[in-house]
Design a protein around this motif. Structure first.
Motif, mmCIF file in Angstrom:
data_model
loop_
_atom_site.group_PDB
_atom_site.id
_atom_site.type_symbol
_atom_site.label_atom_id
_atom_site.label_comp_id
_atom_site.label_asym_id
_atom_site.label_seq_id
_atom_site.Cartn_x
_atom_site.Cartn_y
_atom_site.Cartn_z
ATOM 1 N N GLU A 24 0.826 -1.202 0.000
ATOM 2 C CA GLU A 24 0.000 0.000 0.000
ATOM 3 C C GLU A 24 0.866 1.260 0.000
ATOM 4 O OE1 GLU A 24 -2.865 0.040 3.101
ATOM 5 O OE2 GLU A 24 -3.853 -1.830 2.468
ATOM 6 N N ASP B 225 1.997 1.874 -3.387
ATOM 7 C CA ASP B 225 0.876 2.431 -4.163
ATOM 8 C C ASP B 225 0.821 3.951 -4.008
ATOM 9 O OD1 ASP B 225 0.109 -0.072 -4.989
ATOM 10 O OD2 ASP B 225 -1.464 -0.298 -3.480
ATOM 11 N N ASP C 180 1.463 6.865 -6.911
ATOM 12 C CA ASP C 180 0.513 7.935 -7.206
ATOM 13 C C ASP C 180 1.208 9.303 -7.160
ATOM 14 O OD1 ASP C 180 -1.583 6.187 -7.570
ATOM 15 O OD2 ASP C 180 -2.336 6.379 -5.507
ATOM 16 N N GLU D 118 3.935 0.068 -15.063
ATOM 17 C CA GLU D 118 4.290 -0.447 -13.745
ATOM 18 C C GLU D 118 4.840 -1.867 -13.857
ATOM 19 O OE1 GLU D 118 0.995 -0.213 -11.034
ATOM 20 O OE2 GLU D 118 0.178 1.548 -12.074
ATOM 21 N N THR E 255 5.527 -4.661 -11.127
ATOM 22 C CA THR E 255 5.366 -5.003 -9.717
ATOM 23 C C THR E 255 6.263 -6.178 -9.363
ATOM 24 O OG1 THR E 255 3.070 -4.243 -9.772
ATOM 25 C CG2 THR E 255 3.717 -5.629 -7.926
#
Length: 217
Positions: A72, A75, A79, A97, A99
Motif C-alpha cells: 500500500e 501504491d 501515485d 508499472e 510489480t
C-alpha cells in the motif's frame, strides 16, 4: 540524445518506487561534479522527474518504467510519481508499472530482470534512477543496463543517476547530492572488451584508459 543523426523512437526512463521511507518529502538538490542534471528551483519527490524534464526531446516519445513493490505504501508513492509527472510538459507520456515481490530470492530477481527488460524496446535511449528501493534491486537494474548493448538493437544507456540523501542523527534529510554514475555501467563493458584483447597487462591498460578519460573531462 544521439549524435550523428541516429534515429530513436522514444526515451525510456527507469525508476524504482520506494518500498517504505522515513520522512519522504519533496527535495531540492545540488549536483556533484560531472552531473548535468541540475536543480531548477522546483522541489521534487523523485529525481527521475528532473531527469525527464531536462532530457526529453521534441518529437520523441517518453516511456517511464516504474519498478514498485506490491504494498500500500508503494501504491501511495506511485501515485505521487504520476502526479509529479503531470506537472511537467511531457508529450506522448506512457507510464508502465512493473510489480515485484518483497521476497528477493533468486528466481524472483531473475523475474524482475526479465520483466523490466521486456519494457525496453529497440531504438531507444535509456535513463535510470537507482536512488530508491533495496540495494539488491538497484544492483539488478545496473546489471540490466549493462546487458542492453548485447540484447537490444540500437538501445543506449544515456544516463544513470543516484541522489544521495544525507541525514542527521534523527533521520531527517539535511542535504541531497545528485550523481551521474553512468560511467560505472560502461566500465564493466570496457573490462569485458579488454579481456577479449588477451593483453599481457589488462589492468595497466584499463588504468591508462581511465586516466585518459579523466583528462578529457
Amino acid at each position: 540524445m544521439r549524435q550523428g543523426g541516429e534515429r530513436i523512437l522514444k526515451n525510456t526512463y527507469i525508476t524504482i518506487i520506494p518500498m517504505q521511507m522515513k520522512n519522504f518529502d519533496k527535495k531540492e538538490f545540488r549536483s556533484a561534479d560531472g552531473c548535468e542534471i541540475t536543480y531548477k528551483g522546483t522541489k521534487r519527490y523523485f529525481p527521475i522527474t528532473s531527469v525527464i524534464e531536462q532530457t526529453q526531446e521534441e518529437g520523441i516519445g517518453t516511456k517511464v518504467v516504474a519498478v514498485r513493490f506490491g504494498t500500500e505504501v508503494s501504491d501511495e508513492y506511485l501515485d505521487l510519481l504520476k502526479e509529479e509527472l503531470s506537472t511537467i510538459d511531457t508529450k506522448d507520456l506512457e507510464i508502465v508499472e512493473v510489480t515485484v515481490p518483497e521476497n528477493q530470492e533468486y528466481n524472483n530477481l531473475v523475474d524482475v530482470f526479465m520483466k523490466v527488460l521486456g519494457q525496453i524496446d529497440d531504438d531507444t535511449d535509456v535513463y535510470a534512477c537507482i536512488t530508491f528501493g533495496t540495494k539488491i534491486m538497484s544492483l539488478i537494474i545496473a546489471y540490466l543496463l549493462d546487458s542492453l548493448a548485447y540484447i537490444r538493437k540500437n538501445a543506449k544507456v544515456q544516463g544513470v543517476y543516484y541522489l544521495e540523501l544525507i541525514r542527521d542523527r534523527e533521520g531527517n534529510v539535511i542535504d541531497c547530492i545528485m550523481y551521474n554514475v553512468t560511467s560505472l555501467v560502461y566500465l564493466n563493458k570496457t573490462v569485458k572488451e579488454i579481456a577479449e584483447l588477451n593483453l599481457t597487462d589488462p589492468q595497466g591498460f584499463l588504468m591508462q584508459l581511465l586516466k585518459k578519460n579523466e583528462e578529457l573531462e
